[in-house]
Design an enzyme around this catalytic site. Structure first.
Site, PDB file in Angstrom:
ATOM      1  N   ASP A 196     -34.478  43.481   1.004  1.00 49.79           N
ATOM      2  CA  ASP A 196     -35.652  42.724   1.418  1.00 49.79           C
ATOM      3  C   ASP A 196     -36.842  43.693   1.373  1.00 49.79           C
ATOM      4  OD1 ASP A 196     -37.284  40.776   2.870  1.00 49.79           O
ATOM      5  OD2 ASP A 196     -36.982  42.084   4.609  1.00 49.79           O
ATOM      6  N   LEU A 197     -38.069  43.193   1.447  1.00 53.63           N
ATOM      7  CA  LEU A 197     -39.248  44.065   1.431  1.00 53.63           C
ATOM      8  C   LEU A 197     -39.873  44.199   2.829  1.00 53.63           C
ATOM      9  CD1 LEU A 197     -40.909  42.851  -1.917  1.00 53.63           C
ATOM     10  CD2 LEU A 197     -39.443  44.854  -1.549  1.00 53.63           C
ATOM     11  N   ASP A 198     -40.483  43.115   3.347  1.00 55.50           N
ATOM     12  CA  ASP A 198     -41.197  43.186   4.633  1.00 55.50           C
ATOM     13  C   ASP A 198     -40.253  43.570   5.782  1.00 55.50           C
ATOM     14  OD1 ASP A 198     -43.419  42.301   3.236  1.00 55.50           O
ATOM     15  OD2 ASP A 198     -43.353  40.259   4.044  1.00 55.50           O
ATOM     16  N   TRP A 240     -45.770  42.460   7.302  1.00 54.28           N
ATOM     17  CA  TRP A 240     -45.634  41.313   6.397  1.00 54.28           C
ATOM     18  C   TRP A 240     -46.793  41.384   5.428  1.00 54.28           C
ATOM     19  CZ3 TRP A 240     -44.798  37.288  10.859  1.00 54.28           C
ATOM     20  CH2 TRP A 240     -43.443  37.248  11.200  1.00 54.28           C
ATOM     21  N   ARG A 286     -38.939  36.729   0.391  1.00 55.67           N
ATOM     22  CA  ARG A 286     -39.396  35.346   0.512  1.00 55.67           C
ATOM     23  C   ARG A 286     -40.914  35.260   0.676  1.00 55.67           C
ATOM     24  NH1 ARG A 286     -37.898  33.658   5.270  1.00 55.67           N
ATOM     25  NH2 ARG A 286     -38.130  31.497   4.730  1.00 55.67           N
ATOM     26  N   ASP A 316     -34.034  42.621   7.388  1.00 54.94           N
ATOM     27  CA  ASP A 316     -34.313  42.725   8.824  1.00 54.94           C
ATOM     28  C   ASP A 316     -34.163  41.401   9.566  1.00 54.94           C
ATOM     29  OD1 ASP A 316     -36.840  41.913   7.432  1.00 54.94           O
ATOM     30  OD2 ASP A 316     -37.506  41.727   9.511  1.00 54.94           O
TER      31      ASP A 316
HETATM   32 MG   LIG Z   1     -38.089  41.089   6.033  1.00 58.88          MG
END
Ligand SMILES: [Mg+2]
Length: 164
Positions: free
Chosen positions: A11-13, A20, A70, A123
């Site tokens: 995932d990124l954020d 975010w 997402r 996360d």
């Molecule tokens: Mg995330």
């Protein structure tokens, strides 16, 4: 030698960086002469400190890496991967809103890697929940990231995968 994943998905954020990208910062970003990356308002944006080392370790071990996010801020997220110098680590990036089930279905098709060969770091437990329901009895190994990605968590994930 222990069993290694065929694909590690991040995932990124709040997994690679502590914000975010569609809410807490204001794209576009730019890299200044001081080497720092700032958003449109001059706010400095940084990765979690061990993220480059995490990606480098996987790269050295020859394990392919993908991103699944997402976020609706597709351009901003893509730009950050580039500015942080991480783009070359990722063989695939799936960045768009919706359920991560879609992201993983596309990763499966594009990389021809079975779900059972994937290791996933995120996360948010709802994403972990969605992805862990994929497949039948051999599924993605999912690891919750409580305080950003780091080397200890990578080791934990690789060990969990080897036991799976
Ligand atoms: Mg995330």
């Amino acid at each position: 030698m222990c069993k290694k994943p065929g694909l590690v998905v991040f995932d990124l954020d709040y997994t690679l960086w502590p914000f975010w990208v569609d809410t807490h910062v204001d794209p576009p970003f730019q890299k200044n002469s001081d080497g720092l990356i700032r958003d449109r308002n001059g706010q400095t944006v940084k990765l979690y400190p061990e993220v480059p080392a995490v990606l480098e370790q996987l790269h050295k071990e020859g394990i392919p890496i993908a991103a699944a996010s997402r976020t609706g801020e597709i351009r901003g997220a893509t730009q950050l991967l580039d500015l942080f110098g991480l783009k070359h680590y990722f063989s695939h990036t799936e960045i768009y809103p919706g359920s991560k089930v879609t992201h993983f279905q596309r990763l499966c098709q594009q990389t021809r890697t079975p779900l059972s060969q994937m290791l996933f770091f995120d996360d948010e437990s709802r994403n972990i929940y969605d992805v862990s329901k994929l497949g039948t009895w051999r599924c993605v190994t999912c690891v919750l990231v409580p305080n950003g990605m780091n080397l200890a968590l990578l080791s934990h994930g690789l060990e969990a995968f080897a036991r799976s």
